[in-house]
Write a protein that holds these residues in place. Structure first.
Motif, PDB file in Angstrom:
ATOM      1  N   GLY A 151       0.811  -1.210   0.000  1.00 51.38           N
ATOM      2  CA  GLY A 151       0.000   0.000   0.000  1.00 51.38           C
ATOM      3  C   GLY A 151       0.842   1.257   0.000  1.00 51.38           C
ATOM      4  O   GLY A 151       0.545   2.230  -0.713  1.00 51.38           O
ATOM      5  N   VAL A 152       1.931   1.256   0.772  1.00 52.40           N
ATOM      6  CA  VAL A 152       2.817   2.422   0.845  1.00 52.40           C
ATOM      7  C   VAL A 152       3.444   2.710  -0.512  1.00 52.40           C
ATOM      8  O   VAL A 152       3.437   3.851  -1.006  1.00 52.40           O
ATOM      9  CB  VAL A 152       3.917   2.205   1.907  1.00 52.40           C
ATOM     10  CG1 VAL A 152       5.001   3.283   1.798  1.00 52.40           C
ATOM     11  CG2 VAL A 152       3.313   2.199   3.309  1.00 52.40           C
ATOM     12  N   LEU A 153       3.992   1.681  -1.153  1.00 59.06           N
ATOM     13  CA  LEU A 153       4.699   1.877  -2.418  1.00 59.06           C
ATOM     14  C   LEU A 153       3.741   2.144  -3.578  1.00 59.06           C
ATOM     15  O   LEU A 153       4.044   2.946  -4.464  1.00 59.06           O
ATOM     16  CB  LEU A 153       5.582   0.672  -2.710  1.00 59.06           C
ATOM     17  CG  LEU A 153       6.823   0.568  -1.807  1.00 59.06           C
ATOM     18  CD1 LEU A 153       7.517  -0.779  -1.978  1.00 59.06           C
ATOM     19  CD2 LEU A 153       7.813   1.702  -2.102  1.00 59.06           C
ATOM     20  N   SER A 154       2.583   1.488  -3.579  1.00 55.84           N
ATOM     21  CA  SER A 154       1.635   1.733  -4.667  1.00 55.84           C
ATOM     22  C   SER A 154       1.047   3.143  -4.564  1.00 55.84           C
ATOM     23  O   SER A 154       0.836   3.805  -5.588  1.00 55.84           O
ATOM     24  CB  SER A 154       0.520   0.685  -4.663  1.00 55.84           C
ATOM     25  OG  SER A 154      -0.173   0.672  -3.438  1.00 55.84           O
ATOM     26  N   GLN A 155       0.809   3.596  -3.343  1.00 50.16           N
ATOM     27  CA  GLN A 155       0.336   4.968  -3.169  1.00 50.16           C
ATOM     28  C   GLN A 155       1.394   5.962  -3.649  1.00 50.16           C
ATOM     29  O   GLN A 155       1.063   6.970  -4.288  1.00 50.16           O
ATOM     30  CB  GLN A 155      -0.009   5.231  -1.703  1.00 50.16           C
ATOM     31  CG  GLN A 155      -0.548   6.643  -1.466  1.00 50.16           C
ATOM     32  CD  GLN A 155      -0.868   6.906  -0.003  1.00 50.16           C
ATOM     33  OE1 GLN A 155      -0.127   6.495   0.886  1.00 50.16           O
ATOM     34  NE2 GLN A 155      -1.961   7.596   0.257  1.00 50.16           N
ATOM     35  N   ALA A 156       2.657   5.672  -3.359  1.00 47.32           N
ATOM     36  CA  ALA A 156       3.738   6.549  -3.813  1.00 47.32           C
ATOM     37  C   ALA A 156       3.760   6.626  -5.333  1.00 47.32           C
ATOM     38  O   ALA A 156       3.951   7.707  -5.914  1.00 47.32           O
ATOM     39  CB  ALA A 156       5.078   6.050  -3.285  1.00 47.32           C
ATOM     40  N   ALA A 157       3.561   5.498  -6.007  1.00 41.75           N
ATOM     41  CA  ALA A 157       3.561   5.483  -7.472  1.00 41.75           C
ATOM     42  C   ALA A 157       2.479   6.396  -8.025  1.00 41.75           C
ATOM     43  O   ALA A 157       2.704   7.145  -8.991  1.00 41.75           O
ATOM     44  CB  ALA A 157       3.369   4.056  -7.985  1.00 41.75           C
ATOM     45  N   ALA A 158       1.294   6.360  -7.407  1.00 43.08           N
ATOM     46  CA  ALA A 158       0.190   7.206  -7.859  1.00 43.08           C
ATOM     47  C   ALA A 158       0.486   8.688  -7.599  1.00 43.08           C
ATOM     48  O   ALA A 158       0.221   9.545  -8.444  1.00 43.08           O
ATOM     49  CB  ALA A 158      -1.102   6.799  -7.161  1.00 43.08           C
ATOM     50  N   ILE A 159       1.065   8.971  -6.426  1.00 45.22           N
ATOM     51  CA  ILE A 159       1.371  10.361  -6.074  1.00 45.22           C
ATOM     52  C   ILE A 159       2.430  10.933  -7.006  1.00 45.22           C
ATOM     53  O   ILE A 159       2.345  12.090  -7.441  1.00 45.22           O
ATOM     54  CB  ILE A 159       1.834  10.452  -4.606  1.00 45.22           C
ATOM     55  CG1 ILE A 159       0.661  10.155  -3.667  1.00 45.22           C
ATOM     56  CG2 ILE A 159       2.418  11.830  -4.291  1.00 45.22           C
ATOM     57  CD1 ILE A 159       1.057  10.025  -2.212  1.00 45.22           C
ATOM     58  N   ILE A 160       3.443  10.137  -7.324  1.00 40.36           N
ATOM     59  CA  ILE A 160       4.502  10.591  -8.228  1.00 40.36           C
ATOM     60  C   ILE A 160       3.924  10.963  -9.587  1.00 40.36           C
ATOM     61  O   ILE A 160       4.240  12.018 -10.157  1.00 40.36           O
ATOM     62  CB  ILE A 160       5.591   9.505  -8.382  1.00 40.36           C
ATOM     63  CG1 ILE A 160       6.337   9.328  -7.061  1.00 40.36           C
ATOM     64  CG2 ILE A 160       6.568   9.868  -9.497  1.00 40.36           C
ATOM     65  CD1 ILE A 160       7.165   8.053  -6.996  1.00 40.36           C
ATOM     66  N   ALA A 161       3.078  10.094 -10.133  1.00 42.44           N
ATOM     67  CA  ALA A 161       2.468  10.370 -11.435  1.00 42.44           C
ATOM     68  C   ALA A 161       1.617  11.643 -11.369  1.00 42.44           C
ATOM     69  O   ALA A 161       1.655  12.480 -12.285  1.00 42.44           O
ATOM     70  CB  ALA A 161       1.617   9.183 -11.874  1.00 42.44           C
ATOM     71  N   GLU A 162       0.876  11.791 -10.293  1.00 44.57           N
ATOM     72  CA  GLU A 162       0.052  12.978 -10.117  1.00 44.57           C
ATOM     73  C   GLU A 162       0.917  14.236 -10.057  1.00 44.57           C
ATOM     74  O   GLU A 162       0.578  15.271 -10.655  1.00 44.57           O
ATOM     75  CB  GLU A 162      -0.768  12.841  -8.833  1.00 44.57           C
ATOM     76  CG  GLU A 162      -1.789  13.937  -8.618  1.00 44.57           C
ATOM     77  CD  GLU A 162      -2.601  13.704  -7.354  1.00 44.57           C
ATOM     78  OE1 GLU A 162      -3.822  13.915  -7.393  1.00 44.57           O
ATOM     79  OE2 GLU A 162      -2.010  13.296  -6.331  1.00 44.57           O
ATOM     80  N   GLY A 163       2.049  14.142  -9.355  1.00 46.46           N
ATOM     81  CA  GLY A 163       2.957  15.280  -9.258  1.00 46.46           C
ATOM     82  C   GLY A 163       3.539  15.665 -10.600  1.00 46.46           C
ATOM     83  O   GLY A 163       3.698  16.855 -10.913  1.00 46.46           O
ATOM     84  N   GLU A 164       3.865  14.675 -11.413  1.00 46.02           N
ATOM     85  CA  GLU A 164       4.416  14.952 -12.739  1.00 46.02           C
ATOM     86  C   GLU A 164       3.383  15.654 -13.624  1.00 46.02           C
ATOM     87  O   GLU A 164       3.700  16.568 -14.380  1.00 46.02           O
ATOM     88  CB  GLU A 164       4.884  13.654 -13.404  1.00 46.02           C
ATOM     89  CG  GLU A 164       6.089  12.998 -12.728  1.00 46.02           C
ATOM     90  CD  GLU A 164       7.383  13.767 -12.935  1.00 46.02           C
ATOM     91  OE1 GLU A 164       7.378  14.786 -13.648  1.00 46.02           O
ATOM     92  OE2 GLU A 164       8.407  13.344 -12.375  1.00 46.02           O
ATOM     93  N   VAL A 165       2.131  15.203 -13.524  1.00 49.63           N
ATOM     94  CA  VAL A 165       1.068  15.838 -14.309  1.00 49.63           C
ATOM     95  C   VAL A 165       0.867  17.283 -13.842  1.00 49.63           C
ATOM     96  O   VAL A 165       0.695  18.210 -14.654  1.00 49.63           O
ATOM     97  CB  VAL A 165      -0.252  15.049 -14.201  1.00 49.63           C
ATOM     98  CG1 VAL A 165      -1.389  15.807 -14.890  1.00 49.63           C
ATOM     99  CG2 VAL A 165      -0.092  13.664 -14.820  1.00 49.63           C
ATOM    100  N   GLN A 167       3.112  19.221 -12.430  1.00 49.67           N
ATOM    101  CA  GLN A 167       4.241  20.019 -12.916  1.00 49.67           C
ATOM    102  C   GLN A 167       4.064  20.365 -14.390  1.00 49.67           C
ATOM    103  O   GLN A 167       4.345  21.492 -14.815  1.00 49.67           O
ATOM    104  CB  GLN A 167       5.558  19.272 -12.721  1.00 49.67           C
ATOM    105  CG  GLN A 167       6.770  20.096 -13.163  1.00 49.67           C
ATOM    106  CD  GLN A 167       8.076  19.376 -12.913  1.00 49.67           C
ATOM    107  OE1 GLN A 167       8.300  18.286 -13.412  1.00 49.67           O
ATOM    108  NE2 GLN A 167       8.944  19.983 -12.130  1.00 49.67           N
ATOM    109  N   LEU A 168       3.600  19.400 -15.167  1.00 52.12           N
ATOM    110  CA  LEU A 168       3.374  19.637 -16.589  1.00 52.12           C
ATOM    111  C   LEU A 168       2.341  20.747 -16.785  1.00 52.12           C
ATOM    112  O   LEU A 168       2.493  21.611 -17.662  1.00 52.12           O
ATOM    113  CB  LEU A 168       2.906  18.340 -17.257  1.00 52.12           C
ATOM    114  CG  LEU A 168       2.719  18.373 -18.778  1.00 52.12           C
ATOM    115  CD1 LEU A 168       4.039  18.646 -19.482  1.00 52.12           C
ATOM    116  CD2 LEU A 168       2.131  17.044 -19.255  1.00 52.12           C
ATOM    117  N   SER A 169       1.310  20.733 -15.954  1.00 54.41           N
ATOM    118  CA  SER A 169       0.257  21.744 -16.081  1.00 54.41           C
ATOM    119  C   SER A 169       0.742  23.138 -15.697  1.00 54.41           C
ATOM    120  O   SER A 169       0.158  24.143 -16.121  1.00 54.41           O
ATOM    121  CB  SER A 169      -0.947  21.366 -15.208  1.00 54.41           C
ATOM    122  OG  SER A 169      -0.659  21.566 -13.825  1.00 54.41           O
TER     123      SER A 169
END
Length: 342
Positions: A151-165, A167-169
């Motif tokens: 749960g910790v690592l999968s949540q991190a994966a989602a947060i990272i992707a969200e952060g990249e989006v 930043q792109l915006s």
């Protein structure tokens, strides 16, 4: 502010960042050998291009700081199994996948001094191999049968992707606020540092309180690390112009040095930054002029001061572990994250 900078510089003169990295490597050496074996085994595929691209980036000379932090966090305690090996390998694959994806999004030509994978194999292959590595990372997590760590690592994966989006915006968005910048770096960088140290603590058998402390250590460390990365993109504390300096400017990234300069520079200098922000063809002379503006407004110094504050906050979370083996190394790593800018 000048006194703070000179104090940080004095500390940088006393501690050799290279020695800190070597100390961490030595402390985690045995477990990292097992991590590296797992990485090599998991890049295998019947599709020849998959191991070619994955190995190209994995072998490109990165320090593997994140997986070493997972191992070091576990080693503060007494791990009873090899779960921390799986988590460290998963963290490295997650990080490698984000690099492959980031280079496509940012249209980067270089990574760790070499051509970016996208320049050799193309964007599509880079994205798909990044996806392959994420899949392998989740498989390694699942093998431990620890749902909480998954749960910790999968949540991190989602947060990272969200952060990249996010930043792109915000690219080339002159209305970007400082708190939005911090929201980006907390997601795209600090989230993986935070998860890396938290799952390491979990694998080591830490208590809930200890786990939380190491989670917070990783989060603060990640913020400091990214702040310094954003300073290094403009040549570090000295502002020395070298290879790839100014990529953030060319990509239109609204990092703290740029935000500070736009708030404090005179009208002409602000206009110059705005004119060249997001200019993919900005020359070395243009970048040098922007670096000059950053120095005139103390923008780089301000970012480094903020980085030092977060590094100090990271170290404060380790106070309860002062008597445990490896704590001193983690404290030094927090200092290293800032001092590499000098």
């Amino acid at each position: 502010m000048g006194r703070k900078m000179s104090g940080a510089q004095a500390m940088a003169d006393q501690i050799n960042p290279k020695d800190v990295v070597e100390e961490l490597i030595e402390f985690t050496r045995k477990d990292m050998e097992a991590v590296n074996e797992m990485l090599l085994a998991r890049v295998g595929s019947r599709v020849e291009m998959v191991p070619e691209i994955a190995s190209y980036l994995i072998d490109a000379g990165g320090k593997r700081l994140r997986p070493m932090l997972t191992v070091a966090a576990a080693r503060l305690f007494s791990p009873e199994n090899t779960h921390h090996i799986n988590y460290a390998a998963a963290v490295e694959f997650m990080h490698t996948a984000t690099l492959l994806h980031d280079d496509v999004v940012d249209e980067s030509s270089k990574r760790r001094g070499k051509l970016a994978a996208r320049m050799v194999w193309g964007n599509a292959a880079s994205v798909l191999v990044g996806d392959f590595l994420l899949g392998q990372a989740f498989m390694m997590m699942v093998e431990t049968r620890d749902v909480d760590a998954l749960g910790v690592l999968s949540q991190a994966a989602a947060i990272i992707a969200e952060g990249e989006v996010f930043q792109l915006s915000k690219a080339n968005d002159l209305s970007t606020q400082v708190d939005e910048y911090f929201a980006v770096i907390k997601a795209k960088t600090a989230a993986l540092f935070e998860a890396a140290t938290e799952v390491g603590a979990m694998a080591g058998g830490a208590s809930e309180e200890q786990r939380k402390a190491l989670k917070e250590f990783g989060a603060e460390l990640g913020i400091a690390f990214q702040l310094v990365d954003d300073v290094l993109d403009y040549g570090g504390a000295s502002g020395t112009i070298g290879k790839n300096v100014g990529d953030d400017l060319r990509e239109g990234k609204m990092t703290l040095p740029i935000l500070h300069a736009l708030k404090n520079a005179d009208e002409a200098d602000c206009a110059f930054i705005k004119q060249h922000l997001g200019d993919a063809d900005a020359s070395a002379e243009t970048v040098a002029k922007v670096v000059e503006i950053l120095h005139s407004t103390n923008a780089l110094e301000e970012a480094l001061m903020r980085a030092r504050e977060h590094a100090d906050a990271a170290k404060a979370h380790l106070s309860a572990f002062a008597d445990l083996p490896g704590c001193r190394i983690l404290i030094d790593v927090a200092d290293y994250c800032v001092e590499r800018a000098y």
